[in-house]
Write an enzyme that holds these catalytic residues in place. Sequence first.
Site, PDB file in Angstrom:
ATOM      1  N   ASP A 155       6.783   1.890   6.573  1.00 19.14           N
ATOM      2  CA  ASP A 155       5.430   1.361   6.395  1.00 19.14           C
ATOM      3  C   ASP A 155       4.682   2.153   5.330  1.00 19.14           C
ATOM      4  O   ASP A 155       3.942   3.076   5.641  1.00 19.14           O
ATOM      5  CB  ASP A 155       4.696   1.436   7.741  1.00 19.14           C
ATOM      6  N   ASP A 200      -0.623   4.424   1.067  1.00 16.70           N
ATOM      7  CA  ASP A 200      -1.105   5.406   2.030  1.00 16.70           C
ATOM      8  C   ASP A 200      -0.294   5.281   3.309  1.00 16.70           C
ATOM      9  O   ASP A 200       0.374   4.265   3.558  1.00 16.70           O
ATOM     10  CB  ASP A 200      -2.594   5.225   2.314  1.00 16.70           C
ATOM     11  N   HIS A 257       0.838  -1.203   0.000  1.00 13.45           N
ATOM     12  CA  HIS A 257       0.000   0.000   0.000  1.00 13.45           C
ATOM     13  C   HIS A 257       0.870   1.250   0.000  1.00 13.45           C
ATOM     14  O   HIS A 257       2.029   1.228   0.444  1.00 13.45           O
ATOM     15  CB  HIS A 257      -0.945   0.004   1.205  1.00 13.45           C
ATOM     16  N   GLU A 260       5.188  -5.612   3.529  1.00  9.93           N
ATOM     17  CA  GLU A 260       5.081  -4.852   4.772  1.00  9.93           C
ATOM     18  C   GLU A 260       6.393  -4.962   5.561  1.00  9.93           C
ATOM     19  O   GLU A 260       7.206  -5.862   5.329  1.00  9.93           O
ATOM     20  CB  GLU A 260       3.920  -5.388   5.610  1.00  9.93           C
ATOM     21  N   GLU A 290      -4.997   1.188   2.831  1.00  8.05           N
ATOM     22  CA  GLU A 290      -4.811   0.021   3.702  1.00  8.05           C
ATOM     23  C   GLU A 290      -4.956   0.381   5.173  1.00  8.05           C
ATOM     24  O   GLU A 290      -5.514  -0.388   5.959  1.00  8.05           O
ATOM     25  CB  GLU A 290      -3.431  -0.594   3.443  1.00  8.05           C
ATOM     26  N   GLU A 291      -4.459   1.545   5.544  1.00  8.05           N
ATOM     27  CA  GLU A 291      -4.347   1.891   6.958  1.00  8.05           C
ATOM     28  C   GLU A 291      -5.695   1.998   7.672  1.00  8.05           C
ATOM     29  O   GLU A 291      -5.763   1.893   8.894  1.00  8.05           O
ATOM     30  CB  GLU A 291      -3.572   3.208   7.123  1.00  8.05           C
TER      31      GLU A 291
END
Length: 372
Positions: free
Chosen positions: A102, A72, A70, A162, A135-136
């Site tokens: 991240d 975001d 991801h 990740e 995703e977050e």
Amino acid sequence: MDVLELSRELVRFDTVNPPGDERACAEHLGRLLEEAGFEVRSFEFASGRTSLVARLGGSSDRSPLCFAGHIDTVPLGAAPWSHDPFLGEVADGRLYGRGSSDMKSGVAAFVIAAHRLAGRLRASPGLVLVIVAGEETGCDGSRHLAALSGALGEAGAIVIAEPTGNYPFVGHKGALWLHARASGVTAHGSMPERGVNAIYKGARAVGKLERFAFDAEPHPVLGSPTLNVGTISGGLNINSVPDGVTVGIDIRTIPDLKHEDLLERLTEYLGEEVTLAPIVDVRGVWTDPSHPWMEEIFELATPIVGTRPVVRGAPYFTDASALTPAYGGPPTVILGPGEMELAHQTDEYCRVDRLEQAVELYVEIARRWCGI
């Protein structure tokens, strides 16, 4: 292409979620992949909330290998940063910035790996790269792709980039986030007997939640499920009886624990004073560590880790929650250059030496999968 420079470029895009605006970052990555020969499609679940699916190869009987991540990030937090969170500064062998660990470094690493292999992929099972928004806040982008017929295509195995410090994880916990809401009747604070205090109802629920027992057998690697009350809000002002309260509950689950059964049990346990509403519902993921592909991943990671990896799992959730079931349950590894402990932290950074390690590892994983 240079993985450090691409990581720095991605950090410079402000993709903080909320509110989330990943379009410019996604378009930048899309152009790079198109230049390498990938077929790139973009999808938006809301304005500016752009995800990509890029494919190259696929001319054999074996399904492609998927790399996913991801773009975001979480907000910056209240504490001051010693390095500009959107500059991509490098100091003392560390790349600083929001998303550096991240997980923009992981996305950069698999994009660079895909670039290096692009010329040999066409006559192979090929790669599919899934780069998602949102995703977050509960895997919004990956769940959106999973719901769109034909968007994801096929995948025979998945690498989720990740942050793991390049240590392979074979699974992760799920997350069930709930709002427990209670209603009351407002009245003047000097005459509380005329109202019904919703905060008292919420407080009684919080007390019960502190004593809640899952009665679930711990997972041999992921351990036991957990519950945390993270927020509570309600009331009009100090001199009024509050007529509403909301309690935020964060539950982390293990793969065999069914969320629908847990929600039903919690509803009964808390009683009629509160109602429960899910706000994030993402399942845990687990791959048998004795699976031949996972054994191969352990072998390839051994020179980086320094010893053969032991079986580990992640406490956080990932886009595998949506992507692994959407692809039919293929083996899934969580493996990326970022530092797990630095995710969501002030002065987040990624070690620079991890970046090229990740690229080399991804190249070898893809090369073996594709037989090139």
